[in-house]
Write a protein that holds these residues in place. Structure first.
Motif, PDB file in Angstrom:
ATOM      1  N   SER A 170      -0.089  10.957   5.655  1.00  0.00           N
ATOM      2  CA  SER A 170       1.249  10.280   5.461  1.00  0.00           C
ATOM      3  C   SER A 170       0.964   8.975   6.311  1.00  0.00           C
ATOM      4  O   SER A 170       0.159   8.992   7.392  1.00  0.00           O
ATOM      5  CB  SER A 170       2.387  10.956   6.447  1.00  0.00           C
ATOM      6  N   VAL A 171       1.495   7.868   5.782  1.00  0.00           N
ATOM      7  CA  VAL A 171       1.260   6.538   6.369  1.00  0.00           C
ATOM      8  C   VAL A 171       2.450   6.218   7.392  1.00  0.00           C
ATOM      9  O   VAL A 171       3.668   6.132   6.747  1.00  0.00           O
ATOM     10  CB  VAL A 171       0.749   5.467   5.220  1.00  0.00           C
ATOM     11  N   ILE A 172       2.405   6.103   8.638  1.00  0.00           N
ATOM     12  CA  ILE A 172       3.207   5.684   9.542  1.00  0.00           C
ATOM     13  C   ILE A 172       3.150   4.356  10.193  1.00  0.00           C
ATOM     14  O   ILE A 172       2.038   3.769  10.605  1.00  0.00           O
ATOM     15  CB  ILE A 172       3.237   6.905  10.689  1.00  0.00           C
ATOM     16  N   ILE A 173       4.276   3.519  10.318  1.00  0.00           N
ATOM     17  CA  ILE A 173       4.044   2.432  11.148  1.00  0.00           C
ATOM     18  C   ILE A 173       4.925   2.643  12.206  1.00  0.00           C
ATOM     19  O   ILE A 173       6.190   3.183  12.526  1.00  0.00           O
ATOM     20  CB  ILE A 173       5.137   1.220  10.276  1.00  0.00           C
ATOM     21  N   ILE A 213       4.797  -5.801   6.445  1.00  0.00           N
ATOM     22  CA  ILE A 213       4.095  -4.540   5.980  1.00  0.00           C
ATOM     23  C   ILE A 213       5.184  -3.698   5.138  1.00  0.00           C
ATOM     24  O   ILE A 213       4.642  -3.240   4.012  1.00  0.00           O
ATOM     25  CB  ILE A 213       4.018  -3.715   7.512  1.00  0.00           C
ATOM     26  N   VAL A 214       6.514  -3.544   5.278  1.00  0.00           N
ATOM     27  CA  VAL A 214       7.200  -2.897   4.530  1.00  0.00           C
ATOM     28  C   VAL A 214       7.201  -3.445   3.063  1.00  0.00           C
ATOM     29  O   VAL A 214       7.375  -2.786   2.094  1.00  0.00           O
ATOM     30  CB  VAL A 214       8.576  -2.840   5.221  1.00  0.00           C
ATOM     31  N   THR A 215       7.472  -4.807   2.964  1.00  0.00           N
ATOM     32  CA  THR A 215       7.418  -5.360   2.004  1.00  0.00           C
ATOM     33  C   THR A 215       6.303  -5.019   0.904  1.00  0.00           C
ATOM     34  O   THR A 215       6.400  -4.931  -0.181  1.00  0.00           O
ATOM     35  CB  THR A 215       7.643  -7.008   1.942  1.00  0.00           C
ATOM     36  N   ILE A 216       4.896  -5.197   1.586  1.00  0.00           N
ATOM     37  CA  ILE A 216       3.650  -5.173   0.779  1.00  0.00           C
ATOM     38  C   ILE A 216       3.565  -3.564   0.459  1.00  0.00           C
ATOM     39  O   ILE A 216       3.258  -3.331  -0.727  1.00  0.00           O
ATOM     40  CB  ILE A 216       2.557  -5.425   1.807  1.00  0.00           C
ATOM     41  N   VAL A 272       5.623   4.693   3.152  1.00  0.00           N
ATOM     42  CA  VAL A 272       5.693   4.381   4.754  1.00  0.00           C
ATOM     43  C   VAL A 272       6.810   4.979   5.271  1.00  0.00           C
ATOM     44  O   VAL A 272       8.018   4.851   4.904  1.00  0.00           O
ATOM     45  CB  VAL A 272       5.169   2.853   5.025  1.00  0.00           C
ATOM     46  N   LYS A 273       6.647   5.166   6.508  1.00  0.00           N
ATOM     47  CA  LYS A 273       7.770   5.397   7.416  1.00  0.00           C
ATOM     48  C   LYS A 273       7.668   4.634   8.721  1.00  0.00           C
ATOM     49  O   LYS A 273       6.691   4.832   9.225  1.00  0.00           O
ATOM     50  CB  LYS A 273       8.117   6.927   7.763  1.00  0.00           C
ATOM     51  N   ILE A 274       8.762   3.998   9.168  1.00  0.00           N
ATOM     52  CA  ILE A 274       8.606   3.251  10.775  1.00  0.00           C
ATOM     53  C   ILE A 274       9.221   4.542  11.473  1.00  0.00           C
ATOM     54  O   ILE A 274      10.472   4.895  11.441  1.00  0.00           O
ATOM     55  CB  ILE A 274       9.629   2.258  10.494  1.00  0.00           C
ATOM     56  N   ILE A 275       8.366   4.841  12.471  1.00  0.00           N
ATOM     57  CA  ILE A 275       8.812   5.972  13.388  1.00  0.00           C
ATOM     58  C   ILE A 275       8.450   5.570  14.880  1.00  0.00           C
ATOM     59  O   ILE A 275       7.560   4.993  15.133  1.00  0.00           O
ATOM     60  CB  ILE A 275       7.970   7.096  13.022  1.00  0.00           C
ATOM     61  N   GLN A 317     -12.920   9.042   8.823  1.00  0.00           N
ATOM     62  CA  GLN A 317     -13.563   7.844   9.001  1.00  0.00           C
ATOM     63  C   GLN A 317     -13.599   7.020   7.916  1.00  0.00           C
ATOM     64  O   GLN A 317     -13.411   5.711   8.206  1.00  0.00           O
ATOM     65  CB  GLN A 317     -15.008   8.253   9.386  1.00  0.00           C
ATOM     66  N   ILE A 318     -13.428   7.395   6.716  1.00  0.00           N
ATOM     67  CA  ILE A 318     -13.777   6.752   5.577  1.00  0.00           C
ATOM     68  C   ILE A 318     -12.614   6.449   4.486  1.00  0.00           C
ATOM     69  O   ILE A 318     -12.683   5.830   3.437  1.00  0.00           O
ATOM     70  CB  ILE A 318     -15.007   6.717   4.817  1.00  0.00           C
ATOM     71  N   GLY A 319     -11.498   7.739   4.922  1.00  0.00           N
ATOM     72  CA  GLY A 319     -10.661   7.729   3.748  1.00  0.00           C
ATOM     73  C   GLY A 319      -9.407   7.310   3.738  1.00  0.00           C
ATOM     74  O   GLY A 319      -8.281   7.808   3.018  1.00  0.00           O
ATOM     75  N   PHE A 320      -9.063   6.347   4.969  1.00  0.00           N
ATOM     76  CA  PHE A 320      -7.655   5.838   5.198  1.00  0.00           C
ATOM     77  C   PHE A 320      -7.483   4.702   4.253  1.00  0.00           C
ATOM     78  O   PHE A 320      -7.032   3.514   4.580  1.00  0.00           O
ATOM     79  CB  PHE A 320      -7.605   5.438   6.786  1.00  0.00           C
ATOM     80  N   SER A 321      -7.876   4.749   2.983  1.00  0.00           N
ATOM     81  CA  SER A 321      -7.699   3.450   1.988  1.00  0.00           C
ATOM     82  C   SER A 321      -6.344   2.893   2.084  1.00  0.00           C
ATOM     83  O   SER A 321      -6.143   1.559   1.933  1.00  0.00           O
ATOM     84  CB  SER A 321      -8.270   3.946   0.776  1.00  0.00           C
ATOM     85  N   ASP A 322      -5.356   3.936   1.972  1.00  0.00           N
ATOM     86  CA  ASP A 322      -3.862   3.257   1.763  1.00  0.00           C
ATOM     87  C   ASP A 322      -3.512   2.337   3.091  1.00  0.00           C
ATOM     88  O   ASP A 322      -2.937   1.464   2.895  1.00  0.00           O
ATOM     89  CB  ASP A 322      -2.942   4.228   1.517  1.00  0.00           C
TER      90      ASP A 322
END
Length: 208
Positions: free
Chosen positions: A99-102, A114-117, A125-128, A192-197
């Motif tokens: 999961s992608v977290i801001i 960031i949210v717009t993009i 994404v979730k802002i937490i 290491q290399i998989g956080f592409s989103d």
């Protein structure tokens, strides 16, 4: 003054991350006109262009002290806008691996971008409000879970505090690499290399 970033100057937009392998992944997959800025004590920095926008990608090591030192040095060398890419530890069954977290607390204008993009690129994404736990990996985070936290991280508090004190913009994007509630963890290679989103989200945001 001790110099941690061994370069003469930096672009005004910088991606910070803890792992040198992640820097190499971002540079090789996404940046044009890439050039090495420095390699020092295992940390590396590169500059390049993403869709024509100049930026740097820098590894800064693990924890609050490390990211604070590198951010302060980057500001001294001309950087003014930062996104830190790091790991998040989910303390709840509600938030899954990858999961992608801001992290709440960054520059409002940068968070809005960031949210717009994220909406345009269909990245959920979730802002937490996260808790920064400056210990190796996730020792002790279950104590924080008992206080109602959902996500632990290793640097967000330092990024936000340092950016505010230096009057620059910063935000923190985390990818969940471990879930203590489910006893799950991604592989080291993926970490290491998989956080592409998250990487694309950071680059797209800084390029605007």
């Amino acid at each position: 003054m001790n110099r941690f970033v061994m370069a003469d100057s930096l672009p005004d937009r910088v991606v910070l991350t803890d792992d040198p392998a992640r820097v190499r992944m971002i540079v090789s997959h996404y940046l044009d006109r890439a050039e090495s800025l420095y390699e020092h004590r295992g940390m590396i920095g590169c500059s390049g262009e993403y869709h024509g926008a100049g930026m740097a990608v820098i590894s800064c090591g693990f924890g609050e002290s490390a990211v604070k030192l590198y951010l302060e040095e980057a500001v001294r060398l001309g950087a003014r806008e930062f996104i830190y890419l790091g790991d998040g530890i989910s303390l709840t069954r509600k938030i899954d691996l990858m999961s992608v977290i801001i992290a709440e607390g960054g520059s409002p204008e940068l968070l809005k971008r960031i949210v717009t993009i994220a909406e345009k690129t269909s990245v959920p994404v979730k802002i937490i409000k996260t808790v920064t736990n400056d210990r190796f990996w996730c020792d002790g985070v279950n104590v924080q879970d008992e206080r109602g936290w959902d996500i632990a991280d290793f640097a967000a508090s330092a990024v936000h505090t340092a950016a505010n004190s230096l009057n620059v913009s910063a935000a923190v994007i985390l990818t969940v690499s471990e879930n203590t509630a489910k006893a799950e963890r991604i592989s080291e290679e993926t970490r290491q290399i998989g956080f592409s989103d998250a990487s694309v989200l950071a680059l797209e945001t800084l390029s605007k």
